[in-house]
Design a protein around this motif. Structure first.
Motif, PDB file in Angstrom:
ATOM      1  N   TRP A 161       0.988  -1.042  -0.081  1.00 32.39           N
ATOM      2  CA  TRP A 161      -0.007   0.133  -0.036  1.00 32.39           C
ATOM      3  C   TRP A 161       0.881   1.044   0.027  1.00 32.39           C
ATOM      4  N   VAL A 162       0.369   2.115  -0.839  1.00 32.37           N
ATOM      5  CA  VAL A 162       1.149   3.268  -1.088  1.00 32.37           C
ATOM      6  C   VAL A 162       0.463   4.491  -0.883  1.00 32.37           C
ATOM      7  N   GLY A 163       1.132   5.855  -0.063  1.00 32.04           N
ATOM      8  CA  GLY A 163       0.313   6.761   0.119  1.00 32.04           C
ATOM      9  C   GLY A 163      -1.067   6.655   0.817  1.00 32.04           C
ATOM     10  N   PRO A 164      -1.054   6.173   2.068  1.00 35.48           N
ATOM     11  CA  PRO A 164      -2.082   6.002   2.902  1.00 35.48           C
ATOM     12  C   PRO A 164      -2.552   7.483   3.376  1.00 35.48           C
ATOM     13  N   GLY A 165      -3.736   7.833   3.481  1.00 33.89           N
ATOM     14  CA  GLY A 165      -4.179   8.979   3.866  1.00 33.89           C
ATOM     15  C   GLY A 165      -5.517   9.609   3.765  1.00 33.89           C
ATOM     16  N   HIS A 166      -5.620  10.863   3.979  1.00 32.94           N
ATOM     17  CA  HIS A 166      -6.992  11.755   4.186  1.00 32.94           C
ATOM     18  C   HIS A 166      -8.005  10.839   4.763  1.00 32.94           C
ATOM     19  N   ASN A 167      -7.969  10.832   6.052  1.00 32.24           N
ATOM     20  CA  ASN A 167      -8.954   9.976   6.970  1.00 32.24           C
ATOM     21  C   ASN A 167     -10.180  10.685   7.464  1.00 32.24           C
ATOM     22  N   SER A 168     -10.998   9.911   7.823  1.00 35.31           N
ATOM     23  CA  SER A 168     -12.016  10.313   8.699  1.00 35.31           C
ATOM     24  C   SER A 168     -12.008   9.236   9.795  1.00 35.31           C
ATOM     25  N   LEU A 169     -13.004   9.249  10.688  1.00 39.65           N
ATOM     26  CA  LEU A 169     -12.982   8.359  11.735  1.00 39.65           C
ATOM     27  C   LEU A 169     -14.140   7.720  12.062  1.00 39.65           C
ATOM     28  N   VAL A 170     -14.382   6.463  12.507  1.00 40.64           N
ATOM     29  CA  VAL A 170     -15.571   5.842  12.977  1.00 40.64           C
ATOM     30  C   VAL A 170     -15.268   5.083  14.048  1.00 40.64           C
ATOM     31  N   THR A 171     -16.649   5.142  14.944  1.00 42.30           N
ATOM     32  CA  THR A 171     -16.425   4.083  16.054  1.00 42.30           C
ATOM     33  C   THR A 171     -17.476   2.849  16.105  1.00 42.30           C
ATOM     34  N   ASP A 172     -16.976   1.704  16.164  1.00 42.06           N
ATOM     35  CA  ASP A 172     -17.942   0.814  16.156  1.00 42.06           C
ATOM     36  C   ASP A 172     -18.784   0.533  17.442  1.00 42.06           C
ATOM     37  N   LEU A 173     -19.600  -0.465  17.608  1.00 43.44           N
ATOM     38  CA  LEU A 173     -20.568  -0.644  18.535  1.00 43.44           C
ATOM     39  C   LEU A 173     -19.889  -0.986  19.684  1.00 43.44           C
ATOM     40  N   SER A 207      -2.992  -2.418   6.913  1.00 38.52           N
ATOM     41  CA  SER A 207      -3.101  -3.925   6.930  1.00 38.52           C
ATOM     42  C   SER A 207      -3.251  -4.291   5.575  1.00 38.52           C
ATOM     43  N   ARG A 208      -2.531  -5.492   5.487  1.00 32.28           N
ATOM     44  CA  ARG A 208      -2.908  -6.217   3.936  1.00 32.28           C
ATOM     45  C   ARG A 208      -3.334  -7.519   4.029  1.00 32.28           C
ATOM     46  N   THR A 209      -3.402  -8.272   5.366  1.00 31.24           N
ATOM     47  CA  THR A 209      -3.951  -9.498   5.417  1.00 31.24           C
ATOM     48  C   THR A 209      -5.160  -9.492   6.183  1.00 31.24           C
ATOM     49  N   ALA A 210      -5.808 -10.467   6.357  1.00 33.72           N
ATOM     50  CA  ALA A 210      -7.195 -10.421   7.015  1.00 33.72           C
ATOM     51  C   ALA A 210      -6.963 -10.110   8.476  1.00 33.72           C
ATOM     52  N   GLN A 211      -8.091  -9.237   9.054  1.00 32.29           N
ATOM     53  CA  GLN A 211      -7.819  -8.716  10.347  1.00 32.29           C
ATOM     54  C   GLN A 211      -9.271  -8.828  11.138  1.00 32.29           C
ATOM     55  N   PRO A 212      -9.202  -8.876  12.266  1.00 28.76           N
ATOM     56  CA  PRO A 212     -10.507  -8.768  13.205  1.00 28.76           C
ATOM     57  C   PRO A 212     -11.324  -7.738  12.740  1.00 28.76           C
ATOM     58  N   ALA A 213     -12.525  -7.909  12.500  1.00 26.81           N
ATOM     59  CA  ALA A 213     -13.610  -7.035  11.738  1.00 26.81           C
ATOM     60  C   ALA A 213     -14.060  -6.098  13.001  1.00 26.81           C
ATOM     61  N   PRO A 214     -14.530  -4.919  12.591  1.00 29.50           N
ATOM     62  CA  PRO A 214     -15.192  -4.164  13.359  1.00 29.50           C
ATOM     63  C   PRO A 214     -16.466  -4.784  14.005  1.00 29.50           C
ATOM     64  N   VAL A 215     -17.030  -4.265  15.285  1.00 30.93           N
ATOM     65  CA  VAL A 215     -18.071  -4.988  15.941  1.00 30.93           C
ATOM     66  C   VAL A 215     -19.242  -4.141  15.473  1.00 30.93           C
ATOM     67  N   THR A 216     -20.073  -4.887  14.839  1.00 33.54           N
ATOM     68  CA  THR A 216     -21.277  -4.074  14.252  1.00 33.54           C
ATOM     69  C   THR A 216     -22.598  -4.634  14.378  1.00 33.54           C
ATOM     70  N   THR A 217     -22.757  -5.730  15.317  1.00 28.26           N
ATOM     71  CA  THR A 217     -23.861  -6.260  15.823  1.00 28.26           C
ATOM     72  C   THR A 217     -23.810  -6.191  17.516  1.00 28.26           C
ATOM     73  N   TRP A 218     -25.247  -6.088  18.052  1.00 30.13           N
ATOM     74  CA  TRP A 218     -25.374  -5.765  19.540  1.00 30.13           C
ATOM     75  C   TRP A 218     -25.511  -7.363  19.869  1.00 30.13           C
ATOM     76  N   THR A 219     -25.082  -7.562  21.110  1.00 34.66           N
ATOM     77  CA  THR A 219     -25.387  -8.680  21.840  1.00 34.66           C
ATOM     78  C   THR A 219     -27.093  -8.585  22.364  1.00 34.66           C
ATOM     79  N   VAL A 220     -27.480  -7.417  22.675  1.00 32.18           N
ATOM     80  CA  VAL A 220     -28.891  -7.313  22.991  1.00 32.18           C
ATOM     81  C   VAL A 220     -29.158  -5.913  22.299  1.00 32.18           C
ATOM     82  N   GLY A 221     -30.334  -5.850  21.406  1.00 26.82           N
ATOM     83  CA  GLY A 221     -30.684  -4.552  20.797  1.00 26.82           C
ATOM     84  C   GLY A 221     -31.024  -4.768  19.395  1.00 26.82           C
TER      85      GLY A 221
END
Length: 735
Positions: A292-304, A361-375
């Motif tokens: 990967w070359v030139g990673p940039g221009h970011n925003s930010l998000v928070t998972d559940l 990252s280039r290889t498989a990574q743990p994904a963001p948490v995007t489902t609730w246990t309750v909700g």
């Protein structure tokens, strides 16, 4: 260390201590709808936009009130691989898990551009926010200022609100790469600027125009893409520098500074002000040589789970460029592919870094948490919530004071969140309720513990807001924001001792709506950075202390420099008028062979350059059109006459694979004082730079790739009138 902690994080996600526990009072709770129970992606692999769009530069992201994540990108040829030869204006993607994305249309159709746009312009760098019942998307025009579009939903229909910042904005670098921010008092700010200044100004009360003075808060070579979040009492300004869009020669990196005011001054981890005329430390994300070359221009998000993620673009090194395309402005353009990327953002000792410093990252990574246990997102029913609220049109609603509780309970370290609107609307977790009290103008927490915090005077109780309750150990933190973009307007922190319980929708009085209500196991923070590269044993046969009257055996010249001398323990090299940049192959290079095994080459250099393009440093050199250069360089500050930046410049020059033309691209490291230490680590075709101001503490930066053969070299060039004094050139085995 990062891999071990990730494993722990995954363990917590499936830990039985946080399993959904049926309530004793509810013998057979209704099953949750598919939206709450379907399995989310366990892993992801970058780019997450693969298979959906070819490119998605400058991504902005938000979690919509519809429960989905939405991302917006710069105008680009997103379907070139499908035969389209043109661009889409501000394309839009949606996702339910931050991993799998769906194309959802464009903010503006190519055939329906606003009439006020100047001819020949292309819209760039969208930013998305939500407040006062509307999604607010700002965008910059390559010619013509900053525009605003609004919509009641994250996917439009978008209403053109015209230009909110003119081209002559008062910022010397023009009007692109804008981002909005809401402070704790409810006031709005706009950050913008590119090549080489970032500015900020306070906006008017409805966020549609600049109302305050324009303040310059950052100076840096190619500095742009400012994005601000508020955390633990600090305002963090993320930005990019080094060049976004030059294919495999793009040197983009993400860096950060922080301040105690949204107006600055912002400083780096070592205390350098972002307005200082030098390159900066504070790397958040840089290329590592993994493709990967030139990673940039970011925003930010928070998972559940409360884990932050950096959202950005990067360039695939082996397939970096589009063929010529027809731009949205009608011109024929040569563009770079910049697909959508995400990676975990860690906060270590008060500073953000991607994957604990490991980079994209280039290889498989743990994904963001995007489902609730309750909700639930309540798209198809009440999901087992029972009580005074009723389900209607995809949300829970009530006309009077009421509480509706989940069928299951949660415990342990937990994050509970819900979208609420109403003059006394809130959510609950076990014996604690957090609610918005319009009568007192406060975020109120009561029940087993109690506390409150003032809400802004302009707080709109009839607009959606997100309340988050975060339980870690014996501490409970409650926040409220309009859009989950790390700009909370009220925070309450209290000690707690209860075990857990159900979650619920609450109205203390009058009508209220609650949506997207759920709880997930709280993330486990990473607290240690990955280890910096280590230096092994000195290799005397490839080193020189310059203790004699000439360089030692092993050195030779590419174009002898008669002004170079060895005196007083230094190699003294006055800067030459020549250079090695592209076709200017006239500077002398003192070279020697490099080890055949991985190595680190280091020098200490004193440099007194004051005029543009003067530079002194070390190179890994093959020929005049193929080398890597790490130098203390003096570069002009765009927009300011006779003003120069002292830069730690790490540049790659080579032939472009697509057309064999010689190309050159810089990336920039830490601060560049008059005396500084430089290092290049070379291993397996990857060279990574580092710099230091004391020879002890090193700032490691980006990497470039270049295969052997390479020789170690010393240069001083770019214009006469300065001198580089090299104390030594030492080569070590790579640790």
């Amino acid at each position: 260390m990062a891999r071990t902690r990730t494993s722990l994080w995954l363990f917590v996600l499936i830990s039985a201590t946080f399993a959904a526990v049926p309530s004793p009072a509810t013998a057979a709770p209704a099953p949750a709808p598919a939206a709450a129970t379907k399995a989310a992606a366990a892993t992801y692999t970058n780019p997450v936009s693969a298979g959906t769009v070819d490119t998605f530069p400058d991504p902005a992201i938000i979690k919509g009130k519809d429960g989905k994540w939405w991302s917006y990108g710069t105008t680009n040829p997103i379907f070139n691989s499908r035969g389209e030869t043109g661009e889409h204006i501000l394309p839009t993607l949606s996702s339910t898990d931050l991993v799998h994305w769906t194309y959802a249309g464009d903010v503006f159709p190519l055939t329906a551009k606003p009439s006020w746009w100047p001819a020949g312009t292309r819209p760039w760098a969208p930013d998305i926010r939500y407040y006062n019942n509307a999604y607010r998307l700002t965008y910059s025009l390559s010619v013509g200022g900053i525009g605003l579009a609004t919509s009641p939903g994250p996917n439009g229909p978008w209403t053109d609100r015209g230009r909110i910042v003119p081209a002559a904005s008062g910022c010397p670098s023009g009007t692109i790469d804008q981002a909005m921010f809401t402070d704790t008092d409810g006031s709005y700010y706009l950050y913008w600027g590119s090549y080489d200044t970032i500015c900020v100004a306070r906006m008017n009360d409805d966020g549609t125009a600049i109302a305050g003075a324009v303040t310059q808060i950052g100076h840096g070579r190619r500095m742009e893409g400012g994005f601000v979040v508020h955390r633990d009492g600090y305002y963090y300004l993320f930005y990019s520098d080094g060049g976004c869009c030059d294919g495999a020669f793009s040197g983009y990196t993400v860096k950060v500074g922080r301040a105690t005011s949204p107006l600055g001054p912002f400083t780096t981890p070592t205390g350098v002000a972002l307005t200082d005329l030098t390159s900066k430390d504070g790397d958040v994300l840089a290329a590592t040589g993994n493709g990967w070359v030139g990673p940039g221009h970011n925003s930010l998000v928070t998972d559940l789970a409360g884990q932050d993620w950096l959202v950005y673009h990067a360039i695939p090194q082996t397939d970096p460029d589009f063929p010529p395309v027809t731009g949205a402005n009608g011109a024929t353009l040569n563009l770079t592919k910049r697909p959508l990327m995400i990676d975990r953002l860690d906060w270590i000792n008060g500073w953000p870094t991607v994957r604990a410093g490991a980079g994209p990252s280039r290889t498989a990574q743990p994904a963001p948490v995007t489902t609730w246990t309750v909700g639930s997102t309540f798209d198809s029913g009440s999901a087992g919530f029972t009580g005074g609220f009723t389900w209607s049109g995809g949300l829970l609603t009530t006309a009077a004071a009421a509480t509706s509780l989940s069928g299951g309970e949660v415990s342990g370290n937990v994050r509970v969140e819900g979208d609420v609107r109403g003059t006394a609307a809130g959510i609950s977790y076990g014996p604690v309720t957090a609610w918005l009290d319009s009568a007192s103008g406060r975020l109120v927490v009561d029940g087993a513990v109690s506390g409150s915090a003032a809400l802004p005077a302009n707080f709109n109780y009839q607009s959606w807001h997100t309340i988050v309750l975060t339980r870690r150990g014996s501490s409970l933190t409650v926040t409220v924001s309009a859009d989950r973009l790390s700009q909370d307007v009220a925070t309450v922190t209290l000690p707690v001792s209860f075990g857990g319980g159900k979650i619920g929708a609450v109205s203390r009085t009058g009508s209220a709506d609650v949506d997207n209500l759920g709880a997930a196991p709280l993330f486990v923070p990473v607290t240690q950075r990955v280890t910096d590269p280590r230096v092994g044993a000195l290799l005397p046969a490839f080193s020189d202390e310059f203790n004699g009257t000439a360089p030692n055996a092993g050195w030779s010249w590419v174009r002898p420099d008669a002004t170079a001398t060895v005196s007083g323990g230094f190699l003294v090299r006055p800067t030459q008028a020549g250079d090695l940049a592209l076709g200017q192959n006239s500077a002398g290079v003192l070279v020697r062979n490099a080890p055949s095994t991985p190595f680190v080459v280091e020098t200490r250099v004193q440099f007194d350059g004051v005029r543009g393009n003067q530079q002194a440093g070390i190179v890994l050199y093959d020929n005049d059109d193929r080398f890597l250069k790490l130098a203390h360089s003096v570069l002009p500050l765009s927009g300011f006459a006779n003003t120069f930046l002292q830069q730690t410049e790490f540049t790659k020059e080579d032939r472009r694979a697509s057309n064999n033309t010689v190309s050159s691209g810089p990336t920039f490291g830490g601060p560049a004082p008059q005396t500084m230490w430089l290092r290049l680590l070379y291993r397996d075709g990857v060279a990574r730079m580092a710099s230091s101001r004391d020879g002890v503490t090193w700032t490691w930066g980006a990497a470039w790739t270049m295969a052997r053969p390479l020789r170690i070299g010393v240069v001083a060039m770019g214009g006469t009138g300065a001198t580089g004094r090299f104390d030594y050139v030492r080569t070590y085995a790579a640790g």
